[in-house]
Structures are given as C-alpha cells and as structure tokens.
Design a protein around this motif. Structure first.
Motif, PDB file in Angstrom:
ATOM      1  N   GLN A  14       0.814  -1.219   0.000  1.00 58.85           N
ATOM      2  CA  GLN A  14       0.000   0.000   0.000  1.00 58.85           C
ATOM      3  C   GLN A  14       0.847   1.269   0.000  1.00 58.85           C
ATOM      4  N   LEU A  15       2.037   1.176  -0.591  1.00 60.07           N
ATOM      5  CA  LEU A  15       2.905   2.339  -0.744  1.00 60.07           C
ATOM      6  C   LEU A  15       2.657   3.016  -2.088  1.00 60.07           C
ATOM      7  N   THR A  16       2.081   2.275  -3.029  1.00 56.58           N
ATOM      8  CA  THR A  16       1.665   2.811  -4.328  1.00 56.58           C
ATOM      9  C   THR A  16       0.291   2.253  -4.640  1.00 56.58           C
ATOM     10  N   LYS A  17      -0.320   2.807  -5.677  1.00 57.71           N
ATOM     11  CA  LYS A  17      -1.598   2.272  -6.149  1.00 57.71           C
ATOM     12  C   LYS A  17      -1.643   2.417  -7.660  1.00 57.71           C
ATOM     13  N   GLU A  18      -2.434   1.565  -8.274  1.00 55.13           N
ATOM     14  CA  GLU A  18      -2.584   1.629  -9.722  1.00 55.13           C
ATOM     15  C   GLU A  18      -3.517   2.793 -10.047  1.00 55.13           C
ATOM     16  N   VAL A  19      -3.053   3.704 -10.901  1.00 53.31           N
ATOM     17  CA  VAL A  19      -3.845   4.883 -11.268  1.00 53.31           C
ATOM     18  C   VAL A  19      -4.353   4.800 -12.706  1.00 53.31           C
ATOM     19  N   ALA A  20      -3.800   3.890 -13.470  1.00 50.79           N
ATOM     20  CA  ALA A  20      -4.223   3.607 -14.839  1.00 50.79           C
ATOM     21  C   ALA A  20      -3.687   2.217 -15.165  1.00 50.79           C
ATOM     22  N   THR A  21      -4.072   1.679 -16.284  1.00 51.28           N
ATOM     23  CA  THR A  21      -3.590   0.356 -16.667  1.00 51.28           C
ATOM     24  C   THR A  21      -2.073   0.346 -16.708  1.00 51.28           C
ATOM     25  N   ASN A  22      -1.461  -0.566 -15.940  1.00 51.74           N
ATOM     26  CA  ASN A  22      -0.002  -0.740 -15.881  1.00 51.74           C
ATOM     27  C   ASN A  22       0.743   0.509 -15.426  1.00 51.74           C
ATOM     28  N   THR A  23       0.087   1.369 -14.667  1.00 49.01           N
ATOM     29  CA  THR A  23       0.691   2.620 -14.200  1.00 49.01           C
ATOM     30  C   THR A  23       0.397   2.796 -12.718  1.00 49.01           C
ATOM     31  N   ILE A  24       1.428   3.113 -11.936  1.00 53.77           N
ATOM     32  CA  ILE A  24       1.266   3.293 -10.492  1.00 53.77           C
ATOM     33  C   ILE A  24       1.775   4.669 -10.057  1.00 53.77           C
ATOM     34  N   ALA A  25       1.280   5.109  -8.887  1.00 51.70           N
ATOM     35  CA  ALA A  25       1.711   6.363  -8.269  1.00 51.70           C
ATOM     36  C   ALA A  25       1.771   6.139  -6.763  1.00 51.70           C
ATOM     37  N   LEU A  26       2.521   6.984  -6.083  1.00 51.31           N
ATOM     38  CA  LEU A  26       2.637   6.881  -4.629  1.00 51.31           C
ATOM     39  C   LEU A  26       1.294   7.132  -3.950  1.00 51.31           C
ATOM     40  N   THR A  27       1.035   6.398  -2.899  1.00 52.05           N
ATOM     41  CA  THR A  27      -0.106   6.670  -2.031  1.00 52.05           C
ATOM     42  C   THR A  27       0.354   7.662  -0.964  1.00 52.05           C
ATOM     43  N   SER A  28      -0.579   8.111  -0.142  1.00 50.32           N
ATOM     44  CA  SER A  28      -0.172   8.993   0.958  1.00 50.32           C
ATOM     45  C   SER A  28       0.765   8.244   1.906  1.00 50.32           C
ATOM     46  N   ARG A  29       0.547   6.937   2.077  1.00 52.66           N
ATOM     47  CA  ARG A  29       1.437   6.129   2.919  1.00 52.66           C
ATOM     48  C   ARG A  29       2.844   6.083   2.318  1.00 52.66           C
ATOM     49  N   GLY A  30       2.940   5.937   0.997  1.00 56.11           N
ATOM     50  CA  GLY A  30       4.240   5.928   0.329  1.00 56.11           C
ATOM     51  C   GLY A  30       4.958   7.261   0.486  1.00 56.11           C
ATOM     52  N   LYS A  31       4.209   8.353   0.351  1.00 56.38           N
ATOM     53  CA  LYS A  31       4.800   9.692   0.525  1.00 56.38           C
ATOM     54  C   LYS A  31       5.269   9.889   1.958  1.00 56.38           C
ATOM     55  N   ASP A  32       4.446   9.461   2.919  1.00 54.53           N
ATOM     56  CA  ASP A  32       4.842   9.562   4.334  1.00 54.53           C
ATOM     57  C   ASP A  32       6.105   8.761   4.607  1.00 54.53           C
ATOM     58  N   PHE A  33       6.177   7.568   4.056  1.00 58.57           N
ATOM     59  CA  PHE A  33       7.350   6.715   4.235  1.00 58.57           C
ATOM     60  C   PHE A  33       8.608   7.439   3.747  1.00 58.57           C
ATOM     61  N   LEU A  34       8.521   8.070   2.577  1.00 57.56           N
ATOM     62  CA  LEU A  34       9.685   8.779   2.037  1.00 57.56           C
ATOM     63  C   LEU A  34      10.050   9.982   2.897  1.00 57.56           C
ATOM     64  N   GLN A  35       9.065  10.674   3.424  1.00 51.97           N
ATOM     65  CA  GLN A  35       9.349  11.854   4.252  1.00 51.97           C
ATOM     66  C   GLN A  35       9.978  11.482   5.586  1.00 51.97           C
ATOM     67  N   GLN A  36       9.687  10.275   6.075  1.00 54.05           N
ATOM     68  CA  GLN A  36      10.226   9.853   7.373  1.00 54.05           C
ATOM     69  C   GLN A  36      11.661   9.379   7.287  1.00 54.05           C
ATOM     70  N   THR A  37      12.135   9.086   6.088  1.00 56.83           N
ATOM     71  CA  THR A  37      13.477   8.541   5.917  1.00 56.83           C
ATOM     72  C   THR A  37      14.332   9.517   5.122  1.00 56.83           C
ATOM     73  N   PRO A  38      15.390  10.057   5.738  1.00 61.07           N
ATOM     74  CA  PRO A  38      16.269  10.960   4.985  1.00 61.07           C
ATOM     75  C   PRO A  38      16.803  10.304   3.715  1.00 61.07           C
ATOM     76  N   LYS A  39      16.907  11.090   2.651  1.00 60.57           N
ATOM     77  CA  LYS A  39      17.302  10.576   1.354  1.00 60.57           C
ATOM     78  C   LYS A  39      18.637   9.831   1.394  1.00 60.57           C
ATOM     79  N   ASN A  40      19.581  10.336   2.164  1.00 61.81           N
ATOM     80  CA  ASN A  40      20.913   9.691   2.194  1.00 61.81           C
ATOM     81  C   ASN A  40      20.925   8.401   3.003  1.00 61.81           C
ATOM     82  N   GLN A  41      19.791   8.055   3.628  1.00 56.47           N
ATOM     83  CA  GLN A  41      19.734   6.826   4.410  1.00 56.47           C
ATOM     84  C   GLN A  41      18.835   5.773   3.779  1.00 56.47           C
ATOM     85  N   ARG A  42      18.328   6.028   2.579  1.00 53.38           N
ATOM     86  CA  ARG A  42      17.433   5.048   1.922  1.00 53.38           C
ATOM     87  C   ARG A  42      18.240   3.991   1.252  1.00 53.38           C
TER      88      ARG A  42
END
Length: 105
Positions: A77-105
């Motif tokens: 549930q970090l992404t969701k399908e927004v069109a056929t064969n196409t995905i985008a971040l969910t709010s959970r995915g965006k939150d996950f990225l914001q909680q983890t500094p880029k240099n630590q991913r």
C-alpha cells in the motif's frame, strides 16, 4: 537508515487481506522497492519504466520484473494503480519517504 523495525512498523500499519487485485509479491529485494519509491517522486510510472529504470534484462522483452516490484509496492500500500499498468505513490508511500532521509534510503 531504514531498519527492520521500520519495515515491521509498516507491516503492522497496513491491512493485509486476500486480494485478487494485488497478487502476493514476487519481488525479492526490499531495497529495490525503496529505490522505486524514491525514483517515482510525485509522478506516475509504468511497469515498463520501472523495468528500464532497474535495467532488468528479460529475454522475452516484457515488463515482468518491473511488474513484480510495482505489485510489491501496491501490496504494501505504498503505491496504487492509477491507470492500466501505471502506479503512483499513495499517501502512505509519501509519508514513508518523508520519514526517511534521502541519504539513508
């Protein structure tokens, strides 16, 4: 740095249920899922683009590996399908990225 506890926390927060829409993931490298989220940013991407980004080589020239990692991020549930064969971040995915500094991913 993303720890095992971070992953356990995500797994505890999501609701796992049987779904024919999101097959059980066949992706085997969690770091590729995390990289996928970072790479996507605010844009929707196709499974084919995921395949190209990861430089997967598939002798049948299809998006199988890209779909595995896209399906895994959908399953979590970090992404969701927004069109056929196409995905985008969910709010959970965006939150996950914001909680983890880029240099630590």
């Amino acid at each position: 740095m993303i720890t095992k506890q971070d992953i356990y926390t995500i797994l505890q927060e999501i609701s796992l249920k049987e779904s024919t829409h999101h097959p059980f993931p066949q992706a085997n490298k969690i770091w590729r899922i995390i990289d996928l989220l970072s790479w996507m940013g605010d844009r929707a991407v196709t499974y084919e683009a995921i395949e190209a980004h990861n430089q997967f080589i598939d002798r049948h020239n299809n998006d199988r590996q890209g779909k595995y990692y896209g399906d895994a991020s959908n399953y979590l549930q970090l992404t969701k399908e927004v069109a056929t064969n196409t995905i985008a971040l969910t709010s959970r995915g965006k939150d996950f990225l914001q909680q983890t500094p880029k240099n630590q991913r």
